[in-house]
Design a protein around this motif. Structure first.
Motif, PDB file in Angstrom:
ATOM      1  N   THR A   1       0.841  -1.194   0.000  1.00 34.73           N
ATOM      2  CA  THR A   1       0.000   0.000   0.000  1.00 34.73           C
ATOM      3  C   THR A   1       0.878   1.247   0.000  1.00 34.73           C
ATOM      4  O   THR A   1       2.047   1.207   0.410  1.00 34.73           O
ATOM      5  CB  THR A   1      -0.928   0.042   1.234  1.00 34.73           C
ATOM      6  N   TYR A   2       0.286   2.348  -0.434  1.00 32.00           N
ATOM      7  CA  TYR A   2       0.992   3.640  -0.446  1.00 32.00           C
ATOM      8  C   TYR A   2      -0.040   4.718  -0.149  1.00 32.00           C
ATOM      9  O   TYR A   2      -1.083   4.777  -0.800  1.00 32.00           O
ATOM     10  CB  TYR A   2       1.641   3.876  -1.810  1.00 32.00           C
ATOM     11  N   ASN A   3       0.259   5.550   0.871  1.00 25.35           N
ATOM     12  CA  ASN A   3      -0.704   6.574   1.274  1.00 25.35           C
ATOM     13  C   ASN A   3      -0.529   7.906   0.543  1.00 25.35           C
ATOM     14  O   ASN A   3      -1.198   8.884   0.863  1.00 25.35           O
ATOM     15  CB  ASN A   3      -0.641   6.796   2.789  1.00 25.35           C
ATOM     16  N   GLY A   4       0.381   7.937  -0.427  1.00 21.06           N
ATOM     17  CA  GLY A   4       0.573   9.157  -1.204  1.00 21.06           C
ATOM     18  C   GLY A   4       1.612  10.094  -0.646  1.00 21.06           C
ATOM     19  O   GLY A   4       1.880  11.143  -1.237  1.00 21.06           O
ATOM     20  N   LEU A   5       2.188   9.770   0.506  1.00 22.63           N
ATOM     21  CA  LEU A   5       3.187  10.629   1.145  1.00 22.63           C
ATOM     22  C   LEU A   5       4.568  10.009   1.022  1.00 22.63           C
ATOM     23  O   LEU A   5       4.741   8.804   1.228  1.00 22.63           O
ATOM     24  CB  LEU A   5       2.843  10.846   2.615  1.00 22.63           C
ATOM     25  N   GLY A   6       5.553  10.865   0.711  1.00 19.88           N
ATOM     26  CA  GLY A   6       6.913  10.369   0.564  1.00 19.88           C
ATOM     27  C   GLY A   6       7.185   9.921  -0.860  1.00 19.88           C
ATOM     28  O   GLY A   6       6.324  10.043  -1.755  1.00 19.88           O
ATOM     29  N   PRO A   7       8.379   9.404  -1.101  1.00 20.12           N
ATOM     30  CA  PRO A   7       8.740   8.975  -2.459  1.00 20.12           C
ATOM     31  C   PRO A   7       7.780   7.917  -3.004  1.00 20.12           C
ATOM     32  O   PRO A   7       7.277   7.086  -2.252  1.00 20.12           O
ATOM     33  CB  PRO A   7      10.159   8.401  -2.276  1.00 20.12           C
ATOM     34  N   VAL A   8       7.558   7.975  -4.293  1.00 25.86           N
ATOM     35  CA  VAL A   8       6.706   6.974  -4.938  1.00 25.86           C
ATOM     36  C   VAL A   8       7.456   5.643  -4.961  1.00 25.86           C
ATOM     37  O   VAL A   8       8.588   5.573  -5.450  1.00 25.86           O
ATOM     38  CB  VAL A   8       6.346   7.400  -6.376  1.00 25.86           C
ATOM     39  N   PRO A   9       6.868   4.586  -4.414  1.00 24.67           N
ATOM     40  CA  PRO A   9       7.564   3.289  -4.395  1.00 24.67           C
ATOM     41  C   PRO A   9       7.779   2.749  -5.801  1.00 24.67           C
ATOM     42  O   PRO A   9       7.100   3.146  -6.759  1.00 24.67           O
ATOM     43  CB  PRO A   9       6.624   2.399  -3.579  1.00 24.67           C
ATOM     44  N   ALA A  10       8.719   1.824  -5.900  1.00 30.49           N
ATOM     45  CA  ALA A  10       9.107   1.298  -7.209  1.00 30.49           C
ATOM     46  C   ALA A  10       7.970   0.586  -7.924  1.00 30.49           C
ATOM     47  O   ALA A  10       7.957   0.516  -9.155  1.00 30.49           O
ATOM     48  CB  ALA A  10      10.307   0.366  -7.048  1.00 30.49           C
ATOM     49  N   TRP A  11       6.996   0.051  -7.165  1.00 25.34           N
ATOM     50  CA  TRP A  11       5.901  -0.689  -7.802  1.00 25.34           C
ATOM     51  C   TRP A  11       4.809   0.234  -8.336  1.00 25.34           C
ATOM     52  O   TRP A  11       3.833  -0.241  -8.912  1.00 25.34           O
ATOM     53  CB  TRP A  11       5.308  -1.710  -6.834  1.00 25.34           C
ATOM     54  N   LEU A  12       4.993   1.540  -8.146  1.00 30.67           N
ATOM     55  CA  LEU A  12       4.069   2.525  -8.698  1.00 30.67           C
ATOM     56  C   LEU A  12       4.801   3.428  -9.674  1.00 30.67           C
ATOM     57  O   LEU A  12       6.025   3.561  -9.631  1.00 30.67           O
ATOM     58  CB  LEU A  12       3.453   3.377  -7.579  1.00 30.67           C
ATOM     59  N   SER A  13       4.032   4.082 -10.535  1.00 32.12           N
ATOM     60  CA  SER A  13       4.613   4.998 -11.512  1.00 32.12           C
ATOM     61  C   SER A  13       3.630   6.118 -11.801  1.00 32.12           C
ATOM     62  O   SER A  13       2.419   5.934 -11.679  1.00 32.12           O
ATOM     63  CB  SER A  13       4.948   4.260 -12.818  1.00 32.12           C
ATOM     64  N   VAL A  14       4.172   7.284 -12.169  1.00 32.94           N
ATOM     65  CA  VAL A  14       3.308   8.398 -12.571  1.00 32.94           C
ATOM     66  C   VAL A  14       2.954   8.275 -14.052  1.00 32.94           C
ATOM     67  O   VAL A  14       2.153   9.066 -14.570  1.00 32.94           O
ATOM     68  CB  VAL A  14       3.986   9.757 -12.296  1.00 32.94           C
TER      69      VAL A  14
END
Length: 231
Positions: free
Chosen positions: A89-102
């Motif tokens: 999971t990612y709450n949107g705060l901090g660096p974007v984890p590697a498993w996500l992308s913009v």
């Protein structure tokens, strides 16, 4: 001394309107400048429920990346902040984890079968529109009588002695002779059949071409003619 409110994540919510320090308040003044795309967070090892939370010496303000309003993508598609994806999971705060992308993942090219179905749907839609145009301008109630009119007109064309009671009634109401009414109806029926057979035949021909096309380019080249049913 002003107090500064934070939320459950320690994010700065703004200056408190109360003189007394409240739950989640920080006494330490936050930095005045925050770059775009970032928010301030009170970083502290002190539990937010503790009385000393937010006191000088119990933590620091830190700038963190804020991607809560950013469109993020997994390899499967658009990601909802806070949701679970393959145990992460990612709450949107901090660096974007590697498993996500913009960046949105590339859209998979449709298979030949899918492309054929899509092209045939476009052809069918164009056929339907052309068919509607054949009968535009006529009330639905009148169109419902066309099968009976056509049946009587064709029967009369095959046998001049065939009864045409419906056409005879139309002639009387229209104020013309029964002979003229039969001929007008026959002419219209033949014209409609000629136009509709052109449309139906064209649709069937294009369907056949789509079904035997072996490449995406060949499938996309099969389109409804601009002139309607005429190739």
């Amino acid at each position: 001394m002003p107090n500064f409110q934070t939320d459950a994540h320690g994010l700065l919510c703004g200056q408190s309107s109360y003189a007394d320090k409240g739950f989640g308040d920080v006494i330490v003044r936050p930095p005045s400048e925050v770059p775009a795309g970032q928010v301030l967070r009170w970083a502290s090892s002190v539990d937010i429920n503790a009385v000393e939370y937010g006191d000088p010496g119990t933590g620091v303000w830190e700038r963190v990346d804020d991607h809560r309003q950013t469109s993020l993508y997994t390899s499967d598609g658009l990601y909802t902040v806070g949701s679970e994806h393959k145990g992460q999971t990612y709450n949107g705060l901090g660096p974007v984890p590697a498993w996500l992308s913009v960046e949105a993942p590339p859209v998979a090219e449709p298979t030949l079968v899918q492309l054929q179905a899509m092209q045939l749907a476009q052809i069918n839609a164009a056929f339907e529109q052309a068919a509607i145009e054949l009968t535009s301008g006529y009330p639905e109630a009148e169109r419902l009588t066309w099968p009976e009119q056509r049946t009587e007109a064709l029967a009369w064309a095959a046998d001049p002695t065939a009864p045409t009671p419906y056409l005879d009634g139309l002639a009387a109401a229209r104020g013309i002779s029964a002979q003229d009414m039969r001929q007008k109806t026959l002419d219209q029926a033949r014209l409609f059949l000629q136009s509709s057979q052109q449309l139906v035949g064209t649709r069937q021909r294009l369907r056949d071409q789509v079904q035997v096309a072996l490449t995406a380019q060949a499938v996309k080249a099969v389109v409804w003619p601009v002139s309607g049913g005429e190739a």
